[in-house]
Design a protein around this motif. Sequence first.
Motif, PDB file in Angstrom:
ATOM      1  N   ALA A  41       0.706  -0.672   0.321  1.00 61.26           N
ATOM      2  CA  ALA A  41       0.006  -0.173   0.006  1.00 61.26           C
ATOM      3  C   ALA A  41       0.682   1.198   0.079  1.00 61.26           C
ATOM      4  O   ALA A  41       2.268   1.169   0.325  1.00 61.26           O
ATOM      5  N   ASN A  50       0.244  -0.294   8.362  1.00 62.54           N
ATOM      6  CA  ASN A  50      -1.114   0.652   7.984  1.00 62.54           C
ATOM      7  C   ASN A  50      -0.872   1.684   8.243  1.00 62.54           C
ATOM      8  O   ASN A  50       0.688   1.943   8.287  1.00 62.54           O
ATOM      9  N   VAL A  85      -5.579   3.037   7.840  1.00 65.23           N
ATOM     10  CA  VAL A  85      -6.422   2.927   6.184  1.00 65.23           C
ATOM     11  C   VAL A  85      -4.883   1.786   6.262  1.00 65.23           C
ATOM     12  O   VAL A  85      -3.622   1.848   6.254  1.00 65.23           O
ATOM     13  N   SER A  86      -4.986   0.279   6.286  1.00 67.08           N
ATOM     14  CA  SER A  86      -3.812  -0.599   6.189  1.00 67.08           C
ATOM     15  C   SER A  86      -3.670  -1.626   4.682  1.00 67.08           C
ATOM     16  O   SER A  86      -5.368  -1.264   3.015  1.00 67.08           O
ATOM     17  N   ASN A  87      -2.536  -2.180   4.309  1.00 69.92           N
ATOM     18  CA  ASN A  87      -2.538  -3.082   3.411  1.00 69.92           C
ATOM     19  C   ASN A  87      -3.471  -4.083   3.318  1.00 69.92           C
ATOM     20  O   ASN A  87      -3.028  -4.954   4.921  1.00 69.92           O
ATOM     21  N   LEU A 145      -7.908  -1.745  -0.152  1.00 66.79           N
ATOM     22  CA  LEU A 145      -7.365  -1.176   0.971  1.00 66.79           C
ATOM     23  C   LEU A 145      -8.282  -1.293   1.947  1.00 66.79           C
ATOM     24  O   LEU A 145      -9.274  -1.657   2.522  1.00 66.79           O
ATOM     25  N   THR A 157     -14.423  -1.599   2.543  1.00 67.56           N
ATOM     26  CA  THR A 157     -12.373  -1.679   1.763  1.00 67.56           C
ATOM     27  C   THR A 157     -13.051  -1.001   0.556  1.00 67.56           C
ATOM     28  O   THR A 157     -13.262  -0.093   0.036  1.00 67.56           O
ATOM     29  N   PHE A 201      -4.454   7.206  -1.050  1.00 73.67           N
ATOM     30  CA  PHE A 201      -3.743   6.003  -0.179  1.00 73.67           C
ATOM     31  C   PHE A 201      -4.034   5.238  -1.542  1.00 73.67           C
ATOM     32  O   PHE A 201      -5.240   5.772  -2.646  1.00 73.67           O
ATOM     33  N   ILE A 244      -3.600   0.952  -3.420  1.00 76.31           N
ATOM     34  CA  ILE A 244      -2.817  -0.528  -3.301  1.00 76.31           C
ATOM     35  C   ILE A 244      -2.427  -1.032  -4.796  1.00 76.31           C
ATOM     36  O   ILE A 244      -2.565  -0.316  -5.675  1.00 76.31           O
TER      37      ILE A 244
END
Length: 452
Positions: A248, A258, A316-318, A340, A375, A404, A406
């Motif tokens: 990400a 994240n 916000v995370s991978n 994400l 997501t 952001f 992905i």
Amino acid sequence: MTTSDPGARRSALRRVSAALALTAFAAALLFLVVVSIRRWDVLLASVASLGAAVVAAWYVVSRRGAVRAAAAALGAIALVVFVVVILASQSGRVLAVGLALAAVSTAAAGYALAAPTAQADDAEAAPTARQAVLIMNPRSGGGKVERFGLVDLCRQRGVEPYVLKPGDDLREVAEAAVARGADLLGMAGGDGSLAIVASIASLHGLPFVVVPAGTRNHFALDLGIDREDVPGALAAFDDGVDTRVDLAEINGRVFVNNASMGVYAKVVQSADYRDAKVQTASALLPDMLGPGANALDLRYMLPSGAEAVPGQLLLVSNNPYDLAHLRGGGMREGLDGGVLGVVSLRVGSAADAEKLAALEMTGQVQRFSGWDEWTASEFEVHSAGPVEVGVDGEALVLDPPLRFAIRPGAVTVRRPRAALRRSRAARPAPITARSTLAALWQIATGREAEVG
């Protein structure tokens, strides 16, 4: 496909194990009925307690998180009740046979419910690198590089070690290694350092080795790499298996775990964070989530198209996390979903804060009314001024807007073969039926739905 095929043998063994689990479970109940036919009080108590213990044990081997913890507690209580009932009725033989049948049933169920994913022994070995390089941060994890003797272990494996020196720029060091002909890059350090080297490996199309020499190393955890066995991660250089995973990015900066704003970002900014992560989070969370806490000056859109009401947390995370607690500890089901994960939290009153605290203690924060998660492939955040962001545990201040994105399958991670076994065991069984019994029946009869 013949019976000599490893996959066919495993499928057959899972069917046999499922049938054995169901048979042993039924036998345990039947045995209790037969031997206790004249003692209805013993019959009812023993059947109920033993049945509860076995079903709870199945849930322990097939679930995780709050459900697993609750099942373990229920199973322990049920076993105690069963033993007390049997001893009180002077039925020692029933106790021995009943427990033996329960043990057989639970063990067989654990094997049968294991996800039928690619097995470590069958996975194709990655090609041998001509020039492998492992970059090491000697300060990460309280000095794990020196403690585990990683420099000497690298030389024994024919891997070039590079220990970062004060003033080194990690990105430049990794680029220099590639320029010298490295065809396999590794990093021993924390997640922030791993993200930088992973981005260089991705840029040049090289495989990447993760050595968990940091403090937390959530990326390694979700890859199935044993964080307690730092030297064991070096096996990836000799007998590694390649897996493509997502990366990400935030405003072009790559992260592997994240990026957090609000609560988590404040925790990361704390001077005490690096030495005591969990304690620092536990100490700061009450003040930052209380009714007097300031809402974030962040503007972003919800999946519905409406603008979100500012709250106290944005994460916000991978790939999405399965979060049970605000203080961390969540895991990701995979790192190749191509999305994400976005989580927002809003606490609007003292009553909300009390409810959140109760749910946090029981590992059920996702049930809080001010909790939203979804997501997305892209996500944008606006603000009136610079934003404090914790990116893979690193404290940053970034100018808005925060963009952001992905990057699906952006990097090839070369994992030690043992990581495939651990990642398989760490994930809950992909049970699609309404109950564990139904899932075992589907496996035993060969009607289990295929899962990826």
